[in-house]
Design an enzyme around this catalytic site. Structure first.
Site, PDB file in Angstrom:
ATOM      1  N   SER A   4      -5.575  26.745  97.579  1.00 31.30           N
ATOM      2  CA  SER A   4      -4.747  27.274  96.840  1.00 31.30           C
ATOM      3  C   SER A   4      -3.227  26.113  98.467  1.00 31.30           C
ATOM      4  CB  SER A   4      -3.851  28.730  97.285  1.00 31.30           C
ATOM      5  OG  SER A   4      -2.310  28.533  97.564  1.00 31.30           O
ATOM      6  N   HIS A  28      -5.802  25.594  93.035  1.00 32.31           N
ATOM      7  CA  HIS A  28      -5.180  26.374  92.639  1.00 32.31           C
ATOM      8  C   HIS A  28      -3.509  26.492  93.506  1.00 32.31           C
ATOM      9  CE1 HIS A  28      -4.512  31.244  92.218  1.00 32.31           C
ATOM     10  NE2 HIS A  28      -3.792  30.889  93.484  1.00 32.31           N
ATOM     11  N   ASP A  30      -0.103  27.359  92.769  1.00 33.26           N
ATOM     12  CA  ASP A  30       0.842  29.625  92.800  1.00 33.26           C
ATOM     13  C   ASP A  30       2.522  28.771  92.464  1.00 33.26           C
ATOM     14  OD1 ASP A  30      -0.839  31.604  93.958  1.00 33.26           O
ATOM     15  OD2 ASP A  30      -1.092  29.572  95.488  1.00 33.26           O
ATOM     16  N   MET A  32       5.596  30.367  91.778  1.00 35.61           N
ATOM     17  CA  MET A  32       6.794  31.582  92.126  1.00 35.61           C
ATOM     18  C   MET A  32       7.761  31.520  91.724  1.00 35.61           C
ATOM     19  SD  MET A  32       5.040  32.307  95.484  1.00 35.61           S
ATOM     20  CE  MET A  32       3.488  32.069  95.788  1.00 35.61           C
ATOM     21  N   HIS A  61      -1.821  30.227  89.250  1.00 32.96           N
ATOM     22  CA  HIS A  61      -1.607  31.232  89.426  1.00 32.96           C
ATOM     23  C   HIS A  61      -0.288  31.680  88.799  1.00 32.96           C
ATOM     24  CE1 HIS A  61      -2.038  35.203  92.210  1.00 32.96           C
ATOM     25  NE2 HIS A  61      -1.284  35.518  91.165  1.00 32.96           N
ATOM     26  N   MET A  63       2.914  34.033  89.051  1.00 36.11           N
ATOM     27  CA  MET A  63       3.895  34.954  89.696  1.00 36.11           C
ATOM     28  C   MET A  63       5.389  35.353  89.110  1.00 36.11           C
ATOM     29  SD  MET A  63       2.428  34.788  93.691  1.00 36.11           S
ATOM     30  CE  MET A  63       1.191  33.423  93.236  1.00 36.11           C
ATOM     31  N   MET A 132      -6.018  40.309  93.622  1.00 33.21           N
ATOM     32  CA  MET A 132      -4.413  40.334  95.023  1.00 33.21           C
ATOM     33  C   MET A 132      -5.614  41.823  95.992  1.00 33.21           C
ATOM     34  SD  MET A 132      -3.180  37.724  93.248  1.00 33.21           S
ATOM     35  CE  MET A 132      -1.712  37.606  95.621  1.00 33.21           C
ATOM     36  N   GLY A 137       2.783  36.339  97.234  1.00 38.26           N
ATOM     37  CA  GLY A 137       4.503  36.464  97.418  1.00 38.26           C
ATOM     38  C   GLY A 137       4.217  34.505  98.175  1.00 38.26           C
ATOM     39  N   PHE A 138       3.372  35.489  99.238  1.00 36.79           N
ATOM     40  CA  PHE A 138       3.418  34.308 100.525  1.00 36.79           C
ATOM     41  C   PHE A 138       2.075  33.631 101.064  1.00 36.79           C
ATOM     42  CE2 PHE A 138       7.656  36.134 100.164  1.00 36.79           C
ATOM     43  CZ  PHE A 138       8.353  35.767 100.514  1.00 36.79           C
ATOM     44  N   GLY A 139       1.908  33.172 101.605  1.00 39.51           N
ATOM     45  CA  GLY A 139       0.954  32.731 102.156  1.00 39.51           C
ATOM     46  C   GLY A 139       0.154  33.402 103.582  1.00 39.51           C
ATOM     47  N   GLY A 140      -0.789  32.948 104.015  1.00 40.66           N
ATOM     48  CA  GLY A 140      -0.663  33.633 105.125  1.00 40.66           C
ATOM     49  C   GLY A 140      -0.603  34.992 105.998  1.00 40.66           C
ATOM     50  N   ASP A 170      -7.209  36.073  95.966  1.00 42.36           N
ATOM     51  CA  ASP A 170      -6.804  35.693  96.337  1.00 42.36           C
ATOM     52  C   ASP A 170      -5.583  36.665  97.211  1.00 42.36           C
ATOM     53  OD1 ASP A 170      -4.410  34.164  96.263  1.00 42.36           O
ATOM     54  OD2 ASP A 170      -3.990  33.841  94.821  1.00 42.36           O
ATOM     55  N   GLY A 171      -6.048  35.862  98.290  1.00 43.60           N
ATOM     56  CA  GLY A 171      -5.269  36.156  99.903  1.00 43.60           C
ATOM     57  C   GLY A 171      -5.897  36.601 101.192  1.00 43.60           C
ATOM     58  N   GLY A 172      -5.629  36.195 102.069  1.00 47.47           N
ATOM     59  CA  GLY A 172      -6.084  36.273 103.220  1.00 47.47           C
ATOM     60  C   GLY A 172      -7.623  36.285 103.171  1.00 47.47           C
ATOM     61  N   GLY A 192      -6.121  29.681 100.885  1.00 48.03           N
ATOM     62  CA  GLY A 192      -5.087  28.698 101.404  1.00 48.03           C
ATOM     63  C   GLY A 192      -4.960  28.147 102.853  1.00 48.03           C
ATOM     64  N   SER A 193      -4.330  29.244 103.711  1.00 46.90           N
ATOM     65  CA  SER A 193      -3.677  28.602 104.620  1.00 46.90           C
ATOM     66  C   SER A 193      -5.280  28.773 105.741  1.00 46.90           C
ATOM     67  CB  SER A 193      -3.633  30.147 105.699  1.00 46.90           C
ATOM     68  OG  SER A 193      -3.815  31.128 105.363  1.00 46.90           O
TER      69      SER A 193
END
Ligand code: DX5
Ligand code: ZN
Length: 218
Positions: A4, A28, A30, A32, A61, A63, A132, A137-140, A170-172, A192-193
């Site tokens: 991402s 990916h 995102d 939003m 993706h 959102m 999810m 809403g946010f990366g990291g 997706d996420g972490g 992502g991060s």
């Protein structure tokens, strides 16, 4: 592997995609809208421009609220996969059909609080379930390990349906979490991060993929 770009340098998006293009399967993106989630990124014009400059397929993706109205344009712009959120869709079955008709794989995303039963009746319409593993809403953010049973449930539903349905997380996702997701049945990994904060993003994509492969090798 679907890195991402959310936490990359968005002022040079195409160059950031190029850093992972020879390592990843998808990029990916995102989308939003400051409404479905409290953050705002970019829309169809940016995706369209980017697709002219990159060679790797786009995994959009969304959102956003009212995906029934807005999502098909991403498929028409050339995205290979378009995922909308079940919580936002009025007629998810019809939207999946619209996305497929426009040439994209149809994905449905579930926020952490949404149970897997929300997609049980839709399995023949979709190509991918997105679980999810953070609040969108946010990366990291930190990986929510209590989502692992939902990944297993998604995999079981996909197997029972008998078609080639992919399970995305997706996420972490990073070197400490990807193996558990793969073992639970995920086969598409957004990161992502962990990728873009790495010194060598391409090498990190390779490393994550290797960990996922080992975790699913009997
Ligand atoms: C968050 C987005 C993610 C985000 C993931 O709502 O959907 O794709 O970029 O970022 P990391 O991998 O940092 O959790
Ligand atoms: Zn995402």
């Amino acid at each position: 592997m679907s890195p991402s770009v959310l936490n990359s340098d968005l002022s040079c998006l195409a160059a950031e995609v190029d850093r992972v293009a020879n390592h990843a399967d998808w990029i990916h993106l995102d989308i939003m809208d400051n409404h479905f989630v409290p953050n705002l990124t970019f829309g169809v014009p940016v995706v369209e421009s980017l697709l002219k400059r990159i060679s790797i397929p786009a995994d959009c993706h969304l959102m956003i609220s009212d995906p029934d109205r807005w999502a098909p344009a991403y498929a028409e712009a050339g995205a290979s996969s378009v995922t909308f959120h079940i919580e936002a869709a009025a007629n998810p079955g019809r939207l999946c059909r619209d996305l497929r008709a426009a040439g994209a794989r149809a994905g449905i995303g579930l926020k952490p609080g949404t149970g897997i039963s929300a997609v049980a009746e839709l399995m023949t319409e979709l190509d991918m379930i997105l679980i999810m593993t953070v609040e969108p809403g946010f990366g990291g953010q930190s990986f929510m390990s209590d989502m692992l049973p939902k990944i297993e449930q998604a995999r079981a539903l996909a197997e029972a349906t008998g078609t080639d349905i992919w399970v995305q997380v997706d996420g972490g996702i990073d070197i400490s979490t990807i193996e558990r997701c793969a073992s639970a049945g995920a086969n598409v990994f957004v990161a992502g991060s962990s990728v873009y904060l790495a010194q060598d993003p391409g090498a990190m994509v390779d490393r994550l993929r290797a960990l996922a492969m080992v975790a699913t090798t009997p």
